[in-house]
Structures are given as C-alpha cells and as structure tokens.
Write a protein that holds these residues in place. Structure first.
Motif, mmCIF file in Angstrom:
data_model
loop_
_atom_site.group_PDB
_atom_site.id
_atom_site.type_symbol
_atom_site.label_atom_id
_atom_site.label_comp_id
_atom_site.label_asym_id
_atom_site.label_seq_id
_atom_site.Cartn_x
_atom_site.Cartn_y
_atom_site.Cartn_z
ATOM 1 N N LEU A 182 -36.851 -10.998 31.915
ATOM 2 C CA LEU A 182 -37.154 -10.018 30.869
ATOM 3 C C LEU A 182 -38.029 -10.656 29.807
ATOM 4 C CD1 LEU A 182 -33.772 -8.156 30.075
ATOM 5 C CD2 LEU A 182 -35.681 -7.355 31.477
ATOM 6 N N LEU A 183 -39.019 -9.906 29.360
ATOM 7 C CA LEU A 183 -39.774 -10.272 28.169
ATOM 8 C C LEU A 183 -39.066 -9.611 26.994
ATOM 9 C CD1 LEU A 183 -42.318 -11.776 27.206
ATOM 10 C CD2 LEU A 183 -43.541 -9.598 27.359
ATOM 11 N N VAL A 184 -38.536 -10.431 26.073
ATOM 12 C CA VAL A 184 -37.674 -9.914 24.997
ATOM 13 C C VAL A 184 -38.132 -10.463 23.655
ATOM 14 C CG1 VAL A 184 -35.684 -9.718 26.540
ATOM 15 C CG2 VAL A 184 -36.033 -11.818 25.233
ATOM 16 N N PHE A 188 -39.702 -0.536 33.027
ATOM 17 C CA PHE A 188 -39.497 -0.859 34.437
ATOM 18 C C PHE A 188 -40.690 -0.398 35.258
ATOM 19 C CE2 PHE A 188 -35.430 -0.963 37.308
ATOM 20 C CZ PHE A 188 -35.979 -2.033 38.009
ATOM 21 N N HIS A 189 -41.066 -1.171 36.271
ATOM 22 C CA HIS A 189 -42.116 -0.751 37.197
ATOM 23 C C HIS A 189 -41.670 0.495 37.959
ATOM 24 C CE1 HIS A 189 -45.308 -0.881 40.173
ATOM 25 N NE2 HIS A 189 -45.862 -1.888 39.520
ATOM 26 N N ARG A 190 -42.617 1.413 38.197
ATOM 27 C CA ARG A 190 -42.282 2.666 38.866
ATOM 28 C C ARG A 190 -42.097 2.491 40.374
ATOM 29 N NH1 ARG A 190 -46.588 6.368 37.112
ATOM 30 N NH2 ARG A 190 -45.573 5.987 35.111
ATOM 31 N N ARG A 191 -42.595 1.400 40.931
ATOM 32 C CA ARG A 191 -42.545 1.202 42.377
ATOM 33 C C ARG A 191 -41.109 1.070 42.856
ATOM 34 N NH1 ARG A 191 -45.547 -3.901 45.236
ATOM 35 N NH2 ARG A 191 -44.795 -3.591 47.369
ATOM 36 N N GLU A 192 -40.720 1.906 43.814
ATOM 37 C CA GLU A 192 -39.329 1.970 44.256
ATOM 38 C C GLU A 192 -38.868 0.658 44.880
ATOM 39 O OE1 GLU A 192 -38.603 5.302 46.743
ATOM 40 O OE2 GLU A 192 -39.051 6.790 45.194
ATOM 41 N N GLY A 193 -39.768 -0.011 45.613
ATOM 42 C CA GLY A 193 -39.381 -1.261 46.253
ATOM 43 C C GLY A 193 -38.974 -2.317 45.249
ATOM 44 N N LYS A 229 -43.108 -3.111 19.907
ATOM 45 C CA LYS A 229 -42.934 -1.809 19.277
ATOM 46 C C LYS A 229 -41.516 -1.267 19.426
ATOM 47 C CE LYS A 229 -47.092 -1.505 17.746
ATOM 48 N NZ LYS A 229 -47.353 -1.587 16.280
ATOM 49 N N GLY A 230 -40.645 -2.041 20.091
ATOM 50 C CA GLY A 230 -39.238 -1.656 20.172
ATOM 51 C C GLY A 230 -38.904 -0.664 21.260
ATOM 52 N N LEU A 231 -39.839 -0.457 22.217
ATOM 53 C CA LEU A 231 -39.553 0.512 23.264
ATOM 54 C C LEU A 231 -38.494 -0.001 24.226
ATOM 55 C CD1 LEU A 231 -40.251 3.286 24.390
ATOM 56 C CD2 LEU A 231 -42.090 2.231 25.711
ATOM 57 N N GLY A 232 -38.517 -1.293 24.531
ATOM 58 C CA GLY A 232 -37.524 -1.854 25.438
ATOM 59 C C GLY A 232 -37.897 -3.252 25.863
ATOM 60 N N CYS A 233 -37.031 -3.872 26.643
ATOM 61 C CA CYS A 233 -37.305 -5.187 27.229
ATOM 62 C C CYS A 233 -38.088 -4.970 28.521
ATOM 63 C CB CYS A 233 -35.997 -5.915 27.528
ATOM 64 S SG CYS A 233 -34.951 -6.157 26.071
ATOM 65 N N PHE A 234 -39.102 -5.779 28.730
ATOM 66 C CA PHE A 234 -40.038 -5.567 29.835
ATOM 67 C C PHE A 234 -39.620 -6.406 31.044
ATOM 68 C CE2 PHE A 234 -43.942 -5.532 32.196
ATOM 69 C CZ PHE A 234 -44.608 -4.373 31.810
ATOM 70 N N ILE A 235 -39.278 -5.732 32.154
ATOM 71 C CA ILE A 235 -38.941 -6.442 33.388
ATOM 72 C C ILE A 235 -40.235 -6.894 34.047
ATOM 73 C CG2 ILE A 235 -37.889 -6.269 35.673
ATOM 74 C CD1 ILE A 235 -35.958 -4.256 34.629
ATOM 75 N N THR A 236 -40.363 -8.194 34.276
ATOM 76 C CA THR A 236 -41.606 -8.720 34.819
ATOM 77 C C THR A 236 -41.342 -10.062 35.493
ATOM 78 O OG1 THR A 236 -43.902 -9.308 34.265
ATOM 79 C CG2 THR A 236 -42.211 -9.888 32.656
ATOM 80 N N THR A 237 -42.393 -10.644 36.030
ATOM 81 C CA THR A 237 -42.297 -11.995 36.579
ATOM 82 C C THR A 237 -42.984 -12.964 35.622
ATOM 83 O OG1 THR A 237 -44.277 -11.562 37.920
ATOM 84 C CG2 THR A 237 -42.134 -11.313 38.984
#
Length: 290
Positions: free
Chosen positions: A164-166, A190-195, A230-238
């Motif tokens: 997470l980018l926090v 969250f990424h929209r890709r279902e996989g 901007k406080g929208l959320g924590c970014f799930i990423t690599t």
C-alpha cells in the motif's frame, strides 16, 4: 474499404473539422465531405455528429477511429519492415509497463544501432492484449503466468512486492507493513482488473464486500500518490511502480506475508518478426544471460 479512406477519416477525427482536415490532406473540402459520406454509406453507420463549427464522432465513429489507427499503423509498419528487411533500423513497439531490464536492453541496442527507436504504448490489459494480438505492437510486458497457447515469452527475472502507498503519519506507515486485516480496515484505491483483485483477495483471505473500495482505475496517468495525498484512500500497488515517488509525506508499505509478482516479455506465437525486433529479442536474451 481503402486505406486512403481510413487516413482521411483519421484526419477528420483529429481535426474535428472538415475544412481543416482537407487543408491538412491537401484536397478540396467538398471532395473530403463526399468521401466521408461514402464511407458512412459503405459501413451503414453514422460516424459523425456534424455541428456548426465542429464535428464529433459517434460511438461507431470512435470504434472505427480506434480500429483505423491500428490498421494504418500495421500497414505503415509492414512497409517499413519490408523496406528495411536486411537492415536493423526502424521501430520496436511495446505495450504495458517497461521494466528496468527492458529499458537496459533498449539502451544497449540504441548504442549498437542508432537508427532504431522504441515506441511504448500505455493502456489497460485489454487494450495491450488486443494490440499484441492484432500485430500493432511487437511485444508486451505481462505478469506471469503467461498464456503459452497464444504467446511466446521470456521470464525477465524481475519481480516486485505488493503493498500500500499510504500517508507517512498513519498507523500502517509507523508499523512498516500491511497485514491481512489492515486491507479491510482502510479505504482503498484498487485496480479494476479482476485478475489482480482476485490475487489480492486470495492473499488477504477476504471477500470483495469486506473491503472499503473508495475508487478503482484501469490506468493511472501521472503519480498515484495524488489519490493518497487528497485523502481518497490507500493505493494498492507494486513497489516498482512507485519507486522514487515516496517522500516526506508518503511511504510504501509491503504486504506481510510477502506477495510478489513476476514479469515476462511476451510476443505473439508464430508471428513473423522484423529483423529489428529479432535483434531486440537477442539483446534481451543477452542481458538475461549476463
């Protein structure tokens, strides 16, 4: 349908105005208007919404623009490849996020063959896969495992950790890692890709309804940190995608237990490559061996 007509159509779509498109194409405005009406007649579809000062594409027009760009690019690439069949020159094109190893191979090849250039296409997985299948790009960088029925590939021996980018001042940042329970306790981008969603859900042991998904995306243009700031959320990423983007206000925290992804260079099975693309593949193999 003639390639010439597709080029004319793309000029109109780009300019948004028949007169300006005719000037760019060096033909008369009445002739261009007539040919665009003939194209609509051939397809049996309305391609344009004609306003007083500007022309807009219909849904069918936007679909044709996308396909026409691919077709024209394929024609142009074929002409270039045939004319330079015995030379190492022209372009090598990629879809997806280029890894460090890919960029190293590109730089190495440029030093050996200065006449070569590289084209990178950013899009979501569906866009990149379509372009690879249609032949409008030479290679793509995909996550492993790869569909070996459709593609040849090279494992790049490059991997990255999910996390997470926090914000720096939060509890997760102070702890330095993200637990399985943390993933359900904070708002997420969250990424929209279902996989990819399924991968994270399997790691966490959670269901999608357990998560607080504040936003989804398919491709991020610019820095993902803006969502967090901007406080929208924590970014799930690599980790590799946010390398160099953290600072005094943001931090990347990996999942614990660790979850990694691996990258592969992929190309279409049985595809006839240009000499330049073949040389690039040799460069990547040499880079991997070294």
């Amino acid at each position: 349908m003639e390639i010439r007509l597709l080029r004319y159509f793309l000029a109109v779509a780009h300019e948004g105005n028949i007169t300006r498109a005719a000037e760019a194409l060096h033909i008369s405005q009445p002739s261009l208007s007539k040919q665009m009406m003939e194209l609509e007649g051939q397809l049996g579809k309305k391609l344009f919404i004609r306003g007083k000062r500007r022309i807009f594409l219909t849904d069918d027009g936007r679909l044709l623009r996308r396909r026409a760009e691919e077709i024209v690019e394929m024609v142009d690439r074929t002409v270039r490849d045939l004319s330079a069949r015995e030379e190492v020159s022209g372009s090598v094109s990629f879809g997806g996020n280029p890894t460090e190893r890919i960029l190293e191979a590109c730089s190495e090849m440029r030093r050996e063959y200065p006449g070569v250039d590289f084209q990178f296409y950013s899009g979501d997985a569906i866009d990149v896969t379509e372009r690879l299948d249609h032949g409008s790009i030479d290679f793509a960088v995909f996550l492993e495992p790869v569909d070996v029925m459709k593609y040849e590939y090279l494992s790049l021996n490059e991997s990255s950790r999910w996390g997470l980018l926090v914000k720096q001042d939060g509890e997760i940042a102070r702890r330095g890692f993200v637990s399985r329970d943390d993933i359900a306790s904070v708002p997420l981008v969250f990424h929209r890709r279902e996989g990819l969603q399924s991968l994270i859900l399997r790691w966490s042991g959670k269901k999608i309804e357990d998560l607080d998904i504040a936003a989804t995306y398919n491709v991020v243009n610019g820095e993902p940190g803006k969502f967090v700031r901007k406080g929208l959320g924590c970014f799930i990423t690599t980790e590799d995608l946010v390398s160099g983007m953290t600072g005094d206000d943001l931090v990347f925290c990996p999942f614990e237990p660790e979850l990694r992804i691996s990258y592969a260079l992929v190309w279409k099975r049985y595809k006839e490559m240009s000499r330049t693309a073949e040389k690039f593949l040799e460069s990547v193999r040499r880079n991997l061996k070294d």
